[in-house]
Each structure stands twice: as C-alpha cells, then as structure tokens.
Design a protein around this motif. Sequence first.
Motif, PDB file in Angstrom:
ATOM      1  N   PHE A   1       0.822  -1.211   0.000  1.00  0.00           N
ATOM      2  CA  PHE A   1       0.000   0.000   0.000  1.00  0.00           C
ATOM      3  C   PHE A   1       0.858   1.264   0.000  1.00  0.00           C
ATOM      4  CE2 PHE A   1      -3.558  -2.727   1.196  1.00  0.00           C
ATOM      5  CZ  PHE A   1      -4.592  -2.106   0.525  1.00  0.00           C
ATOM      6  N   TYR A   2       2.145   1.099   0.232  1.00  0.00           N
ATOM      7  CA  TYR A   2       3.035   2.232   0.409  1.00  0.00           C
ATOM      8  C   TYR A   2       2.922   3.274  -0.706  1.00  0.00           C
ATOM      9  CZ  TYR A   2       7.203   4.819   1.719  1.00  0.00           C
ATOM     10  OH  TYR A   2       8.067   5.804   2.076  1.00  0.00           O
ATOM     11  N   PRO A   3       3.034   2.859  -1.976  1.00  0.00           N
ATOM     12  CA  PRO A   3       3.015   3.879  -3.041  1.00  0.00           C
ATOM     13  C   PRO A   3       1.703   4.651  -3.098  1.00  0.00           C
ATOM     14  CG  PRO A   3       2.986   1.674  -3.948  1.00  0.00           C
ATOM     15  CD  PRO A   3       3.228   1.531  -2.498  1.00  0.00           C
ATOM     16  N   ARG A   4       0.585   4.039  -2.678  1.00  0.00           N
ATOM     17  CA  ARG A   4      -0.700   4.716  -2.716  1.00  0.00           C
ATOM     18  C   ARG A   4      -0.660   5.964  -1.835  1.00  0.00           C
ATOM     19  NH1 ARG A   4      -6.561   3.438  -2.904  1.00  0.00           N
ATOM     20  NH2 ARG A   4      -6.101   1.485  -3.923  1.00  0.00           N
ATOM     21  N   PHE A   5      -0.005   5.858  -0.699  1.00  0.00           N
ATOM     22  CA  PHE A   5      -0.008   6.969   0.251  1.00  0.00           C
ATOM     23  C   PHE A   5       1.131   7.943   0.030  1.00  0.00           C
ATOM     24  CE2 PHE A   5      -2.154   3.468   2.560  1.00  0.00           C
ATOM     25  CZ  PHE A   5      -3.413   4.029   2.498  1.00  0.00           C
ATOM     26  N   THR A   6       2.178   7.497  -0.651  1.00  0.00           N
ATOM     27  CA  THR A   6       3.322   8.392  -0.829  1.00  0.00           C
ATOM     28  C   THR A   6       3.314   9.026  -2.210  1.00  0.00           C
ATOM     29  OG1 THR A   6       4.575   6.497  -1.515  1.00  0.00           O
ATOM     30  CG2 THR A   6       4.818   7.187   0.778  1.00  0.00           C
ATOM     31  N   GLU A   7       2.385   8.633  -3.036  1.00  0.00           N
ATOM     32  CA  GLU A   7       2.331   9.084  -4.426  1.00  0.00           C
ATOM     33  C   GLU A   7       2.449  10.600  -4.549  1.00  0.00           C
ATOM     34  OE1 GLU A   7       1.368   8.244  -8.552  1.00  0.00           O
ATOM     35  OE2 GLU A   7       0.353   7.039  -7.083  1.00  0.00           O
ATOM     36  N   GLY A   8       1.565  11.347  -3.871  1.00  0.00           N
ATOM     37  CA  GLY A   8       1.514  12.804  -3.954  1.00  0.00           C
ATOM     38  C   GLY A   8       2.858  13.440  -3.676  1.00  0.00           C
ATOM     39  N   LYS A   9       3.482  13.025  -2.623  1.00  0.00           N
ATOM     40  CA  LYS A   9       4.735  13.648  -2.187  1.00  0.00           C
ATOM     41  C   LYS A   9       5.874  13.396  -3.160  1.00  0.00           C
ATOM     42  CE  LYS A   9       3.628  13.193   2.659  1.00  0.00           C
ATOM     43  NZ  LYS A   9       3.823  12.265   3.751  1.00  0.00           N
ATOM     44  N   SER A  10       6.018  12.152  -3.561  1.00  0.00           N
ATOM     45  CA  SER A  10       7.210  11.806  -4.329  1.00  0.00           C
ATOM     46  C   SER A  10       7.257  12.524  -5.674  1.00  0.00           C
ATOM     47  CB  SER A  10       7.294  10.295  -4.524  1.00  0.00           C
ATOM     48  OG  SER A  10       6.200   9.870  -5.299  1.00  0.00           O
ATOM     49  N   LYS A  11       6.098  12.934  -6.233  1.00  0.00           N
ATOM     50  CA  LYS A  11       6.078  13.617  -7.529  1.00  0.00           C
ATOM     51  C   LYS A  11       6.756  14.982  -7.450  1.00  0.00           C
ATOM     52  CE  LYS A  11       3.926  11.222 -10.743  1.00  0.00           C
ATOM     53  NZ  LYS A  11       2.524  10.868 -10.931  1.00  0.00           N
ATOM     54  N   THR A  12       6.528  15.722  -6.353  1.00  0.00           N
ATOM     55  CA  THR A  12       7.028  17.090  -6.254  1.00  0.00           C
ATOM     56  C   THR A  12       8.544  17.149  -6.160  1.00  0.00           C
ATOM     57  OG1 THR A  12       6.675  16.988  -3.899  1.00  0.00           O
ATOM     58  CG2 THR A  12       4.934  18.030  -5.194  1.00  0.00           C
ATOM     59  N   GLU A  13       9.122  16.255  -5.445  1.00  0.00           N
ATOM     60  CA  GLU A  13      10.580  16.316  -5.274  1.00  0.00           C
ATOM     61  C   GLU A  13      11.249  15.278  -6.171  1.00  0.00           C
ATOM     62  OE1 GLU A  13      11.247  13.755  -1.504  1.00  0.00           O
ATOM     63  OE2 GLU A  13      10.133  15.525  -0.851  1.00  0.00           O
ATOM     64  N   ASN A  14      11.087  15.512  -7.471  1.00  0.00           N
ATOM     65  CA  ASN A  14      11.523  14.484  -8.405  1.00  0.00           C
ATOM     66  C   ASN A  14      12.963  14.677  -8.872  1.00  0.00           C
ATOM     67  OD1 ASN A  14      11.303  12.179  -9.755  1.00  0.00           O
ATOM     68  ND2 ASN A  14       9.765  12.856 -11.242  1.00  0.00           N
TER      69      ASN A  14
ATOM     70  N   TYR B   1      -0.786   1.947  -8.876  1.00  0.00           N
ATOM     71  CA  TYR B   1       0.296   2.695  -8.234  1.00  0.00           C
ATOM     72  C   TYR B   1       1.653   2.049  -8.452  1.00  0.00           C
ATOM     73  CZ  TYR B   1      -3.482   5.126  -5.953  1.00  0.00           C
ATOM     74  OH  TYR B   1      -4.600   5.860  -5.705  1.00  0.00           O
ATOM     75  N   TRP B   2       1.612   0.775  -8.803  1.00  0.00           N
ATOM     76  CA  TRP B   2       2.876   0.075  -9.020  1.00  0.00           C
ATOM     77  C   TRP B   2       3.297   0.110 -10.482  1.00  0.00           C
ATOM     78  CZ3 TRP B   2       6.209  -0.999  -5.419  1.00  0.00           C
ATOM     79  CH2 TRP B   2       5.773  -1.207  -4.112  1.00  0.00           C
TER      80      TRP B   2
END
Lengths: 416, 303
Positions: free
Chosen positions: A37-50, A260-261
């Motif tokens: 489930f990890y990527p489902r919840f971290t999706e938003g954040k990881s996009k901004t600091e790419n 998400y994967w």
Amino acid sequence: MKQFRTIFCFEYLSYAKNKVFVGLTALLIAVMAVVLFYPRFTEGKSKTENTPFAGASKNIAVASTESAGIAEETAAFLQNGLAQHQFTATEADEEALKSQVSDGTYDAAIFLTGDAAYKYIVETAAMTDMTEMTVQEILTVKYQYARMAALGLSAEEAADIMQATVTSETVILGNDQSQNFFYTYILMFLLYMAVLLYGQFVAQSVAVEKSSRAMELLITSAKPVNLMFGKVLGAGAAGFTQLVLLLGSAFVFYGVNKSYWAGNMVVESIFAMPLSMLLYTILFFVLGYLLYSFLYGALASLASRLEDINTLVMPVTFLMIVSFMITVFSMINNVDNGVMKAASFIPFTSPMAMFTRIALGHVEPYEIVISVAILLVSTVLIGYLAAAIYKIGVLMYGKPPKPKELIHALRGNRSK
Amino acid sequence: MRLQTENLTKSFGEKQVLKGVSFSVESGRALGLLGRNGAGKTTTIRIIMQVFSPDSGRVLLDGQPLRTDRVKIGYLPEERGLYPKKPILEQLLYFGKLGGLSKKQAAEQADRLLKRLGMAEYRDKRLDTLSKGNQQKIQLVATLITDPDIVILDEPFSGLDPVNAKLLKELVQEMIANGKLVLFSSHQMNYIEEFCNDIVILRDGKAVLSGDIGEIKRGFDRRTVEIVTTDSAAVAAFLQEHKTDAVQRAECSENLVTVTLARAEDKAALYALLADCADKIDAFRVKEPTLNEIFVHYTEGSI
C-alpha cells in the motif's frame, strides 16, 4: 485411517490455536500490506521532489588553461544543462581553484585542460554525488557538437545524429530470465524458509512430546506410522495455510494497488508470474517439505532433551543450505549447468534445483516427470523409515544413539 | 479373558533384557508384576502393548496372539506424561479418539471420569497449572478413557497423598470387580498384597516366581512360628532354659514371641516343649512371610 485423521487434526489445530503462530501470520500479512500500500499513500509527495540524484545546489567554478572565453562559454553551457547549480567562470589557475574549493568559496571546480579533458576538483567525493558524472556527460556532448561543427555539419544535422537510436525487438524462445528472475528468487527463498521453519516445527513438536513423556502414552495408543505422517502432514497443512494466506493477501493487496505500481518493473514482474509457476511452487513445496520434515521428525525423536535437537538436525539443515547455495549460485550464471542437472534429480536437492530450472532454464517435460517421480517415491520411503526410527527413538532416553547403534536397532526391530 | 505371555525374550544391542518371561492373568483378577529396577518390568509391559516385538515368545489372549487393535488396553506409564501446555479436556479427547472412541463417546467418558475423580472443575485448565497429585489423576483419566478391558498400571500410587491413594484404591477395586484384567507394577508391596491375586517376580529378565499369592505364601518355608502370649518375657525365658536344636532364634515383643525353627518339621517338637507353659499361651501359629519378605528373598543379590 481414522487414527491418522485424529492425529492430523490435533496437530493442525495445535498450530492454528497457537498464539505465536497466528500472531506471526498476522504480522507478516500486515508487513505485506504496508509494503504494497506504500506507493498509494506516498504518491503525492514523491512527484514534487523528483530530483533523486541531483542533491543540493552547488556553487561550481569553471576555469580554463586556454582563455577566459572558453571558461565562460563552458560555464554557460553547463548552466543550461544543470540549472540547479550555480556555475561561475573565473580566471584562476589550478592551485588557486584548489585553495578556493578547500576554503569553501566554491563547492567544486572544473579546470579545463584541453578540448576534451578537464579536472574536477572537489573537497569530498560523496558516494551519491552524481554531479561530476552529469558534468562529464554534458561536456562530452558539447565536445561532440564542436567536432561535428568543425567537420562542417550544421547544428540541425549534428542534433539529428546525436538523437538517433536503433530500435530493437527481442524474440524470446525459452524463458525470459529478466522477467522470471525476481519471482523465481522469491519463490525459491520462500520454499527454503518454509521447509526450514516448518521442519523445525515438526522437530520441536516431536521433542516436546518426548521430553514431556506424552510419548509414552502416544506410542502405546497409536501406530508410529500414523503418528509420524499425522504430525508431519498436520504441521505441513498449517504451514501451507499460512503460505496461502500470505501469498493470497499479497496478490489481493497488489490487485488493489496495481495502478500505483505501474512502472515498477521488479514488482510488476513478480505479480505477473504465470499460474503454472505457482502450481510448481506448490508441488515442490509439498514434496520438499514432506521429505525434510520426515527427516527432522525422525532425528528429533532421538533427542531426550530439547537442547539436543539442534545438534541432531544439523546434518539435515546443512543439506538444505547446500541445496539452496547450489541453486542460488547457479541462478546467477547458468541454471542448466552440470551440477544443477544432477541436483535436479537428487531428491534432497531437486525441490529447489528442478523448480529453478523450470522457471529459468530449459527442461524437457519428461525430465520434470522423472524428477518428481523420484522425489515422490523417496519421500514415501523416507516417511516409512522415519516412522521406524521414530518408534525406536522416542523410547530411548539418555544420550542420542550413534548412527551405527541406530541401524543395528532398526535391523533388530525389523527382522522380528 | 486370559492374557498369557510365553517365554518372552528381548535384547537391546548386546544387553539381554528379558530371558524368558511367562505368566498369565484372567479377567477379574489383578496380577502384580514385581521386580527391582531394571528387572524388565517396563520392557515386558511394552511388549504386551506391542511397542516392541519380542525376539522370541508370544503374547496370547485366550490362546490367540494378542491384537492391540481388537482389544482396548489402558496404560498408565511409570513416566507420567501428557501435554503440559494444553487444556485438559482437549488432550483427554485426543487420547480417547486415538483409542478408537467417537468424539461424543470420548466427551462422555472424560466427563464421567473427571467427575468420579473430583476433577471436573479443571477440565479447561492447562495441565501444568495443576498440582502433581491432580496431574496424576488426569493421567489416570487418560488411561481409563477408552473403558479398556485390560488395564496396565505402572507404579500407580507414586506421588499420591493418602486421600488420593484411597480414591485410586477404590477405583482399582471397582475395575477388578467389573471384570477388568489388571496388570499392576509397583514397588509398594502393601498395595500389591491388597489388590493382586497373582504375582510374578522378575529378576534379571527372568520370571523367578509366579502364581497365586496365597499359594506362594503357603508354599514358602513354614518355619517361623508366632506364639501369642500374655507374658512374652516368661515364654522367652522358658525357651532359653529348655534349649533344643530345633529353635534357631527366638525374638520377644510385647505379646508375641517369634521363633525361627531350624526346619519346618521341628514344629511338633516346639509344640511339645511348650506344653509345660501352656497356661501362658493364647495361640500358636505359623507366620506366613509377607510379600515384602518374599520379594527380598527372591530378588536380593540381583543387580
């Protein structure tokens, strides 16, 4: 048969009711849920600091042995390609640059020593710092453009050449190892862990019955063959339930989070494993587990105290480790090498070796049939041998017997 | 039913544990299996239970080889053992079902026996939370749960307090009265004497004595005589004065003089001698040996 069923149910339920066993299963499922489930919840954040490898902004000096113009031109080119850093052209010489980097005026310095050569001066070369590599790439491109311009090509022509790639398509006749590798590795590791873990459970349960003397009553109430098979199959069924729950929940969790994967090759390849592989896993898990658990049970029956189990089952554990090692090392190079070919027909190593060869190598169907047949027959034979050892072992107290004494006792019991 | 062993022999490696054990016992009777530690009692029991097969000899039930799958045997092992970490009822049901009962039958039997032994309140407790004596009682329930025809009790009284021992005694007597065949192994001779009609004494793997206790006692050398008297000192003094070769030793206690004769046939001589002080004598009787004395006599000197 009724007796076997009674023992089987008793053993199975004693695991199913065991708080540690249930807790462990729940914990593993929870871990699996968190991971999947990890990527489902971290999706938003990881996009901004790419910007994973860029690191913090650096102040970098650029100087040249030739002229200030070259330094300025290069600095501008680099600034274009690496916007997050600050490139400054200076006229300092090499020594001056070094001291400026040392005292912190600049984080790093690029000292151009020719058309296609430079020195990168930095205080500490951090492991994850990719700046130098990027600088090299950009300067290489710059040099390539310069050379092509010198040969009389226009900027468009040069760009065309630089961007051209050859398209390719791979036609796979056998197994795609890059696709299969991860799930094969995971399944094989699971097989290894499961056999060791549940085998130890069987050993433990036999030794507990013996040391608590419950054996005295068991051995007079039930046939040793029923006890041995009931015990091993009961623990095996409990283990199997655990594995099914784990794998099942993994597939469900993945299914829910599939989108998400997307793009994660490793995870996608794991969950894209064909059904046949899953069935082979079950087949080899069942047979491998039974074979080893019979040995574990038989050896544990020789232990008078719980502390003796580890020493007694060591040879079997060792056999398992060896077979794991052979398979893992062969996986990396050539799974169909001579050792693996032999190992895939020897009952103790075949569960892992044959499984891996089916997944990653080239095996004829008849080879699978032969291997499984050998494994099946040896498992049944070892089951009966284990029951015979068990019958003698459980009533021997004191020091565990030596192999010679054991063989003698087995013969004595049989001929009469 | 008649359970019979015929010349059982068994070796473990170099060591010959049984060198010919024969005895027989009938339903409604109890057999005491006696012997010092290592004499072969447990091995004999295990052969009867078919845990081991004998090197030679047979175990017969009514003349046919014993089939443990046809007749129910209840066994109370000397080394007590059940599952310490499991609830009591759960393991009792397990052993009941292993012995061939249905779940319902096993539950009924467990219920009945637990009540009989006053243990019903503990049925859902873990075994290791019970006292040693109570664990013993649970062990006994596990032995009897199948309502076996043959009951083998190995040292059943060890570790029981007098109240529990009495409870067990009643239970054993009830079993014998109900026509069960009871095989009893113990070092506590008083219990054996109380229950057993027949005994077998094992020594170094051989049955050195077997048969009806009464007959054995009567067959034993009858040369110890007890003289019941109101004045034991005077009788002892009288024997001291009239010394004969017939009297080997005379021991004096409160109202009893115990005389050991040289030969059993010397009783008449002693009787004649005592005529002179007959007015002091209440009774003159042969003292039968106790089982303890018989046991020591037959097993002394063995390893």
